[in-house]
Design an enzyme around this catalytic site. Structure first.
Site, short mmCIF file in Angstrom:
data_model
loop_
_atom_site.label_atom_id
_atom_site.label_comp_id
_atom_site.label_asym_id
_atom_site.label_seq_id
_atom_site.Cartn_x
_atom_site.Cartn_y
_atom_site.Cartn_z
N LYS A 40 -27.62 66.06 -14.08
CA LYS A 40 -28.23 67.27 -13.22
C LYS A 40 -29.70 67.39 -13.71
O LYS A 40 -30.16 66.79 -14.62
CB LYS A 40 -27.51 68.49 -13.87
N TYR A 268 -63.18 73.66 -15.51
CA TYR A 268 -63.40 74.81 -15.06
C TYR A 268 -63.65 75.99 -16.25
O TYR A 268 -62.96 75.73 -17.17
CB TYR A 268 -62.03 75.37 -14.55
C1 LIG Z 1 -25.61 70.55 -19.04
C2 LIG Z 1 -24.12 70.46 -19.20
C3 LIG Z 1 -23.82 69.35 -20.42
C4 LIG Z 1 -24.86 68.42 -20.91
O1 LIG Z 1 -25.25 68.98 -22.17
P1 LIG Z 1 -26.28 68.12 -23.10
O2 LIG Z 1 -26.40 69.07 -24.30
O3 LIG Z 1 -27.58 67.96 -22.67
O4 LIG Z 1 -25.28 66.95 -23.40
C5 LIG Z 1 -22.36 69.24 -20.49
N1 LIG Z 1 -21.64 70.19 -19.91
C6 LIG Z 1 -22.03 71.22 -19.18
C7 LIG Z 1 -21.23 72.14 -18.39
C8 LIG Z 1 -23.47 71.35 -18.79
O5 LIG Z 1 -23.71 72.33 -18.11
#
Ligand SMILES: *Cc1c(COP(=O)(O)O)cnc(C)c1O
Length: 375
Positions: A40, A268
């Protein structure tokens, strides 16, 4: 391969290291436990398509995303392995979920209804993973309702396959008692379902914190995000398994060198007024690229130098004290190694009240991604 124009700032991404990370983490898993790589957020800023393609090739079981647009982008790029959407879809997205053979998280019947209707229309079987709320209080059905919910889905929606059941930990790194209680609740749900012969084949709970600290929570699959990218830290102390390392270097270039007199402004506003005759390097890379105002240093000629002013497209650094001569087009490392020096993502988070994944997310599209395998 077409020759790509070189940009003055780039993110180098080491796919050989991604492979090593994937293999080391796989080695932490009990036999048969499947690997879902969470990609993601543009693969935590690393670029979802090249990362997903590499992972598919390494033999990764499935991919986790959040938005349906992320999933569709991967399918359109030719990714064939299962893609699981880890947050609720909206009813209006059910058709696309079916069309692209995406696996949906499920915690309400209205979505089941929509998915099933579209699946039927297209003569497809669509997989769903039921989410159980064990204390994060974000998504998921209450544990006590799990059995009836799954029965109802299986009975009423012929074109849905309940493949998975999962939960998510609230604070695995810092709150072991609470995480243990989440595991206990989830185990209770699974045992109940097993007794009824109703347990979905893929149970999962552990993300990075869970993978590193709760072997008993591997179940049938893990969902690995930040650890896969080699960027997990615990209170400033690296807790990475040996061999798991970051993939990225963020490298800008010196694009101009100026000499200023004491009292003259640099960049700036009047934030930076030279207190002595100074040599100033203008380095490509600003907040339009994801270089936050809180970043304090970068590396030039293997030496750590202070960033003294920021803009959308560049930063200014004082190179008066750099021993070796700095030349225009020399590399300037925001993140990564140069000579004996190193700046990590965690270093730039220090004092920013930020997290590594948040900073990585901020690297914008115009930063050229350069994927490579070590020779
Ligand atoms: C983002 C997410 C993960 C991955 O989490 P990490 O701590 O980055 O490994 C796993 N499960 C869900 C439901 C998530 O939203």
């Amino acid at each position: 391969m077409s020759k790509v124009i070189q940009e003055a700032i780039r993110l180098d991404i080491n796919l050989s290291q991604l492979k090593r990370n994937f293999n080391v983490i796989s080695g932490l898993l009990k036999p048969g436990v499947k690997f879902m790589a969470v990609v993601k957020g543009n693969a935590y800023g690393h670029g979802s398509i090249p990362i997903a393609k590499a992972l598919e090739e390494f033999g990764c079981h499935s991919l986790g995303v959040v938005r349906i647009t992320e999933a569709i982008e991967l399918r359109e790029a030719g990714i064939k392995i299962p893609i699981v959407m880890l947050a609720p879809i909206m009813p209006s997205q059910a058709l696309e979920a079916v069309k692209y053979d995406l696996t949906s998280m499920l915690d309400n019947e209205a979505i089941a209804e929509e998915l099933n209707k579209n699946a039927k229309k297209h003569n497809k079987m669509i997989k769903v993973h039921i989410k159980i709320n064990t204390g994060l209080n974000r998504f998921g059905i209450e544990p006590i309702k799990a059995s009836d919910f799954i029965k109802s889905i299986r009975k009423n929606y012929d074109n849905l396959v309940v493949e998975g059941i999962y939960t998510h930990f609230r604070d695995p790194e810092f709150n072991k008692p609470f995480t243990d209680s989440q595991i206990e609740i989830f185990n209770g749900v699974l045992e109940g379902l097993e007794k009824e012969g109703n347990r979905p084949p893929l149970a999962h709970a552990a993300a990075t914190g869970g993978i590193l600290m709760y072997e008993e929570a591997q179940y049938d699959m893990i969902r690995c995000g930040i650890l896969l990218y080699g960027e997990e830290y615990l209170k400033g102390r690296r807790v990475l398994p040996e061999g798991v390392l970051p993939l990225t270097s963020l490298v800008g270039r010196v694009i101009k060198i100026n000499e200023v007199q004491a009292g003259q402004a640099i960049g700036y506003g009047d934030k930076s007024i030279a207190t002595r005759k100074s040599r100033i390097a203008v380095v490509a890379g600003g907040y339009g690229d994801g270089v936050s105002r809180g970043w304090k240093h970068l590396l030039i000629n293997g030496q750590k130098v202070s960033i003294i002013n920021y803009a959308m497209d560049c930063v200014e650094v004082d190179i008066t004290d750099v021993i070796e001569e700095v030349r225009v087009y020399d590399e300037a490392v925001f993140i990564g190694h140069q000579g004996d020096e190193c700046i990590t993502w965690e270093d730039v988070c220090y004092g920013l009240n930020s997290e590594v994944d948040e900073q990585l997310q901020r690297i914008t599209n115009r930063v050229q991604r350069n994927y490579y395998f070590e020779k």
